[in-house]
Design a protein around this motif. Structure first.
Motif, PDB file in Angstrom:
ATOM      1  N   LEU A  14     -16.499  21.960  23.627  1.00  0.00           N
ATOM      2  CA  LEU A  14     -17.671  22.467  22.922  1.00  0.00           C
ATOM      3  C   LEU A  14     -18.194  23.771  23.530  1.00  0.00           C
ATOM      4  O   LEU A  14     -18.751  24.610  22.823  1.00  0.00           O
ATOM      5  CB  LEU A  14     -18.776  21.410  22.902  1.00  0.00           C
ATOM      6  CG  LEU A  14     -18.453  20.123  22.138  1.00  0.00           C
ATOM      7  CD1 LEU A  14     -19.573  19.114  22.294  1.00  0.00           C
ATOM      8  CD2 LEU A  14     -18.153  20.399  20.677  1.00  0.00           C
ATOM      9  N   ALA A  15     -17.992  23.949  24.823  1.00  0.00           N
ATOM     10  CA  ALA A  15     -18.448  25.162  25.515  1.00  0.00           C
ATOM     11  C   ALA A  15     -17.421  26.288  25.469  1.00  0.00           C
ATOM     12  O   ALA A  15     -17.733  27.420  25.839  1.00  0.00           O
ATOM     13  CB  ALA A  15     -18.784  24.830  26.976  1.00  0.00           C
ATOM     14  N   SER A  16     -16.212  25.984  25.003  1.00  0.00           N
ATOM     15  CA  SER A  16     -15.135  26.976  25.036  1.00  0.00           C
ATOM     16  C   SER A  16     -15.408  28.141  24.087  1.00  0.00           C
ATOM     17  O   SER A  16     -16.088  28.011  23.071  1.00  0.00           O
ATOM     18  CB  SER A  16     -13.793  26.328  24.673  1.00  0.00           C
ATOM     19  OG  SER A  16     -13.745  26.014  23.286  1.00  0.00           O
ATOM     20  N   GLU A  17     -14.844  29.285  24.418  1.00  0.00           N
ATOM     21  CA  GLU A  17     -14.976  30.474  23.576  1.00  0.00           C
ATOM     22  C   GLU A  17     -14.384  30.231  22.193  1.00  0.00           C
ATOM     23  O   GLU A  17     -14.951  30.661  21.180  1.00  0.00           O
ATOM     24  CB  GLU A  17     -14.284  31.661  24.253  1.00  0.00           C
ATOM     25  CG  GLU A  17     -14.453  32.961  23.512  1.00  0.00           C
ATOM     26  CD  GLU A  17     -13.794  34.121  24.243  1.00  0.00           C
ATOM     27  OE1 GLU A  17     -13.281  35.005  23.539  1.00  0.00           O
ATOM     28  OE2 GLU A  17     -13.800  34.142  25.485  1.00  0.00           O
ATOM     29  N   ALA A  18     -13.262  29.521  22.131  1.00  0.00           N
ATOM     30  CA  ALA A  18     -12.607  29.250  20.841  1.00  0.00           C
ATOM     31  C   ALA A  18     -13.521  28.436  19.934  1.00  0.00           C
ATOM     32  O   ALA A  18     -13.684  28.749  18.747  1.00  0.00           O
ATOM     33  CB  ALA A  18     -11.286  28.528  21.060  1.00  0.00           C
ATOM     34  N   PHE A  19     -14.141  27.382  20.474  1.00  0.00           N
ATOM     35  CA  PHE A  19     -15.035  26.558  19.657  1.00  0.00           C
ATOM     36  C   PHE A  19     -16.271  27.347  19.245  1.00  0.00           C
ATOM     37  O   PHE A  19     -16.707  27.287  18.094  1.00  0.00           O
ATOM     38  CB  PHE A  19     -15.453  25.280  20.395  1.00  0.00           C
ATOM     39  CG  PHE A  19     -16.425  24.457  19.595  1.00  0.00           C
ATOM     40  CD1 PHE A  19     -15.972  23.618  18.591  1.00  0.00           C
ATOM     41  CD2 PHE A  19     -17.787  24.548  19.822  1.00  0.00           C
ATOM     42  CE1 PHE A  19     -16.872  22.877  17.827  1.00  0.00           C
ATOM     43  CE2 PHE A  19     -18.690  23.814  19.065  1.00  0.00           C
ATOM     44  CZ  PHE A  19     -18.225  22.969  18.069  1.00  0.00           C
ATOM     45  N   GLN A  20     -16.857  28.079  20.188  1.00  0.00           N
ATOM     46  CA  GLN A  20     -18.061  28.847  19.877  1.00  0.00           C
ATOM     47  C   GLN A  20     -17.801  29.893  18.795  1.00  0.00           C
ATOM     48  O   GLN A  20     -18.661  30.152  17.948  1.00  0.00           O
ATOM     49  CB  GLN A  20     -18.628  29.492  21.150  1.00  0.00           C
ATOM     50  CG  GLN A  20     -19.214  28.479  22.136  1.00  0.00           C
ATOM     51  CD  GLN A  20     -20.383  27.699  21.545  1.00  0.00           C
ATOM     52  OE1 GLN A  20     -21.256  28.265  20.904  1.00  0.00           O
ATOM     53  NE2 GLN A  20     -20.399  26.390  21.761  1.00  0.00           N
ATOM     54  N   SER A  21     -16.614  30.475  18.790  1.00  0.00           N
ATOM     55  CA  SER A  21     -16.241  31.447  17.769  1.00  0.00           C
ATOM     56  C   SER A  21     -16.156  30.788  16.394  1.00  0.00           C
ATOM     57  O   SER A  21     -16.659  31.323  15.399  1.00  0.00           O
ATOM     58  CB  SER A  21     -14.896  32.088  18.135  1.00  0.00           C
ATOM     59  OG  SER A  21     -14.425  32.883  17.089  1.00  0.00           O
ATOM     60  N   VAL A  22     -15.529  29.622  16.330  1.00  0.00           N
ATOM     61  CA  VAL A  22     -15.424  28.890  15.070  1.00  0.00           C
ATOM     62  C   VAL A  22     -16.814  28.451  14.606  1.00  0.00           C
ATOM     63  O   VAL A  22     -17.155  28.563  13.427  1.00  0.00           O
ATOM     64  CB  VAL A  22     -14.477  27.676  15.202  1.00  0.00           C
ATOM     65  CG1 VAL A  22     -14.583  26.761  13.990  1.00  0.00           C
ATOM     66  CG2 VAL A  22     -13.042  28.147  15.382  1.00  0.00           C
ATOM     67  N   LEU A  23     -17.642  27.969  15.525  1.00  0.00           N
ATOM     68  CA  LEU A  23     -18.988  27.537  15.181  1.00  0.00           C
ATOM     69  C   LEU A  23     -19.799  28.687  14.589  1.00  0.00           C
ATOM     70  O   LEU A  23     -20.475  28.523  13.570  1.00  0.00           O
ATOM     71  CB  LEU A  23     -19.693  26.961  16.413  1.00  0.00           C
ATOM     72  CG  LEU A  23     -21.130  26.501  16.206  1.00  0.00           C
ATOM     73  CD1 LEU A  23     -21.209  25.392  15.169  1.00  0.00           C
ATOM     74  CD2 LEU A  23     -21.729  26.045  17.531  1.00  0.00           C
ATOM     75  N   ALA A  24     -19.730  29.855  15.207  1.00  0.00           N
ATOM     76  CA  ALA A  24     -20.470  31.015  14.706  1.00  0.00           C
ATOM     77  C   ALA A  24     -20.045  31.356  13.277  1.00  0.00           C
ATOM     78  O   ALA A  24     -20.879  31.655  12.421  1.00  0.00           O
ATOM     79  CB  ALA A  24     -20.268  32.213  15.630  1.00  0.00           C
TER      80      ALA A  24
END
Length: 111
Positions: A74-84
């Motif tokens: 959840l803290a990963s850059e990949a997840f944060q990018s998808v979330l945004a």
């Protein structure tokens, strides 16, 4: 991964209902997230599927070896990018539940 490590301790079941105009974009994002998550330590599985009876609804099912592994994802850059990117879509409804797995038993299913 050993046989024991391949069993999830956490199971997440989530559903998202999208505006029909955003279903194609959501499919792309769900595939990006699944690919990134499956490469992470502790991800036992992550499946994303469009509902066969309601094409605006998508279901995510995730299995994680530990809460630590899930939080790292959840803290990963990949997840944060998808979330945004997902937050820019018209998501009409969402729901999710995390289950703590205490054990498992194989199903004897007919072929």
């Amino acid at each position: 991964m050993t046989e024991e490590a391949a069993k999830p301790a956490l199971l997440i079941s989530a559903s998202y209902v999208l505006d029909p105009a955003d279903t194609a974009a959501y499919k792309v994002l769900a595939a990006r997230m699944a690919k990134a998550a499956r490469a992470r330590p502790g991800c036992v599985f992550l499946n994303a599927a469009q509902d066969v009876l309601d094409p605006e609804t998508f279901h995510l099912t995730e299995g994680w070896a530990s809460e630590h592994d899930l939080n790292a994802h959840l803290a990963s850059e990949a997840f944060q990018s998808v979330l945004a990117a997902a937050l820019k879509l018209r998501i009409r409804a969402r729901s999710g539940t995390m289950y703590l797995i205490g054990g498992a038993q194989e199903l004897d299913m007919p072929s």
